[in-house]
Design an enzyme around this catalytic site. Structure first.
Site, PDB file in Angstrom:
ATOM      1  N   GLU A   1       0.814  -1.204   0.000  1.00  0.00           N
ATOM      2  CA  GLU A   1       0.000   0.000   0.000  1.00  0.00           C
ATOM      3  C   GLU A   1       0.854   1.263   0.000  1.00  0.00           C
ATOM      4  OE1 GLU A   1      -3.590  -1.840   2.748  1.00  0.00           O
ATOM      5  OE2 GLU A   1      -1.849  -0.911   3.705  1.00  0.00           O
TER       6      GLU A   1
ATOM      7  N   GLY B   1      -6.799  -5.310  13.979  1.00  0.00           N
ATOM      8  CA  GLY B   1      -6.356  -6.270  12.974  1.00  0.00           C
ATOM      9  C   GLY B   1      -7.116  -6.235  11.661  1.00  0.00           C
TER      10      GLY B   1
ATOM     11  N   ASP C   1      -7.955  -4.660   8.614  1.00  0.00           N
ATOM     12  CA  ASP C   1      -7.407  -3.456   7.977  1.00  0.00           C
ATOM     13  C   ASP C   1      -7.288  -3.555   6.463  1.00  0.00           C
ATOM     14  OD1 ASP C   1      -5.381  -5.288   7.815  1.00  0.00           O
ATOM     15  OD2 ASP C   1      -3.878  -4.082   8.859  1.00  0.00           O
TER      16      ASP C   1
ATOM     17  N   VAL D   1      -8.006   1.137  11.121  1.00  0.00           N
ATOM     18  CA  VAL D   1      -7.358   0.532   9.955  1.00  0.00           C
ATOM     19  C   VAL D   1      -5.996   1.167   9.667  1.00  0.00           C
ATOM     20  CG1 VAL D   1      -9.543  -0.147   8.902  1.00  0.00           C
ATOM     21  CG2 VAL D   1      -8.536   2.067   8.308  1.00  0.00           C
TER      22      VAL D   1
END
Length: 363
Positions: A68, A237, A239, A305
């Site tokens: 990302e 967690g 995300d 997130v």
């Protein structure tokens, strides 16, 4: 207010903070102080929410994980983070999450800081969790359950101890070795550590429940029968698309707070819910525009997130601390040109060796 310019605009030098030097910075400043400092920056920056040009992160998904990019800017500074999430990386001796980031000057585009963000992401995630819990958890919370005892868990435990006054942590992970690791790392911290045999056992009597599991799956780590009045759930967690931790009925029965709703609706636990499911962005609570917890019996959820503004805040902290401690080095990431219109001329210039940071360059 100017927050990020550290070098003269005529300079093309970039401060580089490596992973070993970031670890040294954290050791010298102290882990609790680093988490607290990043939390302070996050709060300051969230209170300036309208000043930022915001967007959801750009994600490239694969069978094994995701890579990302997370950009954000105000009118002074731009930052981005490159980060991955590969739950099975332990097979290759690699962390699940690896990251680096950049702070740049908006006026010129000059990169001012290039920094590791693997360690720093763990700090900022704990800091963000603490900022949210300060805003919406019960102030008398003293017991936290930690479901998922992997790489993020120590930072969460210590962050909540030092920033919220948590005294006891109740641990569970499907991998007993992870729990043993966490319990060992928390030895001497002053926390009471209780090892549990199930999620249900761990959350019983907990004021705050932090879920920080790694598997990329639509899991239901917490189910409605586990939830007690007044709990605050720190859901870390879940995300990315296809990855959740909370049963949908847990969300329906709670007041849900998020970082940036357009991103969380795609990546967070609320991806399970209708598009009009009511959530509150945390900055609105911090700024006093909307209410947080309604009463002591209300269940609250922070559907975390990770958002680019938190990395912006963390990079500011790491830059300032590196300059304070004389850590990092200046590198020639961008060519220095005698004639800025003659890029080809850089091929004829001698190599300039990097130097240690000069504290006089700090603004």
């Amino acid at each position: 207010m100017k927050t990020t310019a550290t070098l003269p605009r005529t300079s093309v030098s970039t401060l580089y903070l490596s992973a070993p030097e970031a670890a040294e910075l954290i050791r010298r400043k102290g882990l609790p102080q680093c988490i607290a400092g990043i939390a302070d920056n996050i709060r300051q920056d969230f209170l300036r929410w309208p000043d930022f040009d915001k967007s959801a992160r750009v994600a490239n998904h694969s069978l094994d994980g995701v890579i990302e990019l997370m950009p954000i800017s105000d009118d002074i500074s731009y930052s981005f983070k490159y980060v991955n999430g590969h739950p099975r990386n332990h097979r290759f001796g690699l962390p699940t999450v690896m990251a680096f980031g950049v702070l740049a000057d908006v006026a010129t585009g000059c990169p001012q800081l290039l920094s590791e963000l693997t360690l720093t992401t763990a700090l900022r995630t704990a800091a963000m969790s603490a900022v949210a819990a300060r805003a919406v958890a019960r102030p008398d919370s003293r017991v936290m359950a930690l479901i998922g005892n992997g790489a993020q868990s120590e930072f969460q435990a210590l962050g909540f101890q030092h920033l919220l006054g948590i005294e006891e942590v109740r641990l569970f992970d499907v991998d007993p070795a992870a729990t043993r690791k966490l319990a060992g790392n928390l030895a001497g911290s002053g926390l009471r550590v209780v090892v549990c045999s199930s999620t249900a056992e761990a959350v019983e009597g907990a004021d705050i429940v932090t879920t920080v599991t790694a598997d990329k799956t639509n899991a239901t780590i917490l189910t409605p029968e586990m939830i007690e009045p007044g709990m605050h759930i720190n859901g870390v967690g879940g995300d990315c698309p296809g990855k959740t931790e909370l049963h949908a009925d847990v969300l329906r029965g709670s007041a849900v707070f998020v970082e940036y709703a357009p991103q969380t609706r795609v990546e967070g636990d609320i991806q399970q819910m209708p598009s009009d499911f009511a959530v509150t962005e945390l900055w609105e609570v911090l700024a006093g525009h909307k209410a947080g917890r309604a009463d002591a019996r209300q269940v609250t959820v922070f559907d975390s997130v990770g958002f680019a503004l938190e990395d912006f805040s963390a990079l500011r902290f790491m830059r300032d601390a590196a300059l304070e401690l004389g850590l990092g080095e200046h590198i020639a990431l961008i060519p220095a040109l005698d004639d800025p219109k003659n890029l080809f001329g850089a091929l004829r210039q001698p190599v300039i060796q990097p130097s240690r940071p000069d504290l006089r360059l700090a603004a």
